[in-house]
Scaffold this motif. Structure first.
Motif, PDB file in Angstrom:
ATOM      1  N   TYR A 138      -7.660  -2.365   0.040  1.00  0.00           N
ATOM      2  CA  TYR A 138      -9.091  -1.775  -0.112  1.00  0.00           C
ATOM      3  C   TYR A 138     -10.291  -2.764   0.103  1.00  0.00           C
ATOM      4  O   TYR A 138     -11.261  -2.753   0.621  1.00  0.00           O
ATOM      5  CB  TYR A 138      -9.050  -1.900  -2.287  1.00  0.00           C
ATOM      6  N   LEU A 185      -8.510   3.710  -6.676  1.00  0.00           N
ATOM      7  CA  LEU A 185      -8.991   2.882  -5.644  1.00  0.00           C
ATOM      8  C   LEU A 185      -9.195   1.421  -5.547  1.00  0.00           C
ATOM      9  O   LEU A 185      -8.600   1.198  -4.363  1.00  0.00           O
ATOM     10  CB  LEU A 185     -10.331   4.435  -5.505  1.00  0.00           C
ATOM     11  N   THR A 186      -9.305   1.290  -6.247  1.00  0.00           N
ATOM     12  CA  THR A 186      -9.634  -0.135  -6.268  1.00  0.00           C
ATOM     13  C   THR A 186      -8.233  -1.452  -6.759  1.00  0.00           C
ATOM     14  O   THR A 186      -8.374  -2.761  -6.360  1.00  0.00           O
ATOM     15  CB  THR A 186     -10.411  -0.610  -7.012  1.00  0.00           C
ATOM     16  N   GLU A 226       0.663  -1.536   0.203  1.00  0.00           N
ATOM     17  CA  GLU A 226      -0.482  -0.322   0.515  1.00  0.00           C
ATOM     18  C   GLU A 226       0.822   1.301   0.110  1.00  0.00           C
ATOM     19  O   GLU A 226       0.498   2.268  -0.794  1.00  0.00           O
ATOM     20  CB  GLU A 226      -0.880   0.019   1.205  1.00  0.00           C
TER      21      GLU A 226
END
Length: 99
Positions: free
Chosen positions: A74, A68-69, A27
């Motif tokens: 997520y 975002l996905t 991330e």
């Protein structure tokens, strides 16, 4: 287009610590790449929470959705998105997206 995105992360306590650390590292690398590319120009931690408020500067809704996905965290996020535009009373001219 500019978007305000609020993200709250809720990682299940049942997830093994090693897996959590691996996902967090992915991330961080992904978000920092997007920051360097100018697509994620602002990110702020919400005090006392595993949450952030971010500004994204992307071409359109679809690009934001794809970004975002693709976030490694997520699956464990609650996300709120609001499109933004310049305010007519602002003294800053840099509020508009460069995209």
């Amino acid at each position: 287009m500019l978007f305000k995105v609020e993200m709250t992360v809720n990682i299940p306590s049942s997830l093994p610590k090693e897996q959590v650390e691996e996902v967090k590292a992915k991330e961080k690398a992904y978000s920092q790449r997007l920051q360097r590319e100018g697509k994620w120009p602002h990110i702020w931690r919400v005090v006392g929470q595993y949450a952030n408020v971010s500004i994204f500067d992307v071409a359109d809704n679809q690009e934001l959705h794809e970004i975002l996905t693709a976030l490694p965290l997520y699956p464990w996020m609650e996300i709120s998105v609001q499109p933004l535009c310049a305010h007519p009373s602002s003294i800053y001219t840099e509020q508009t997206s460069s995209k």
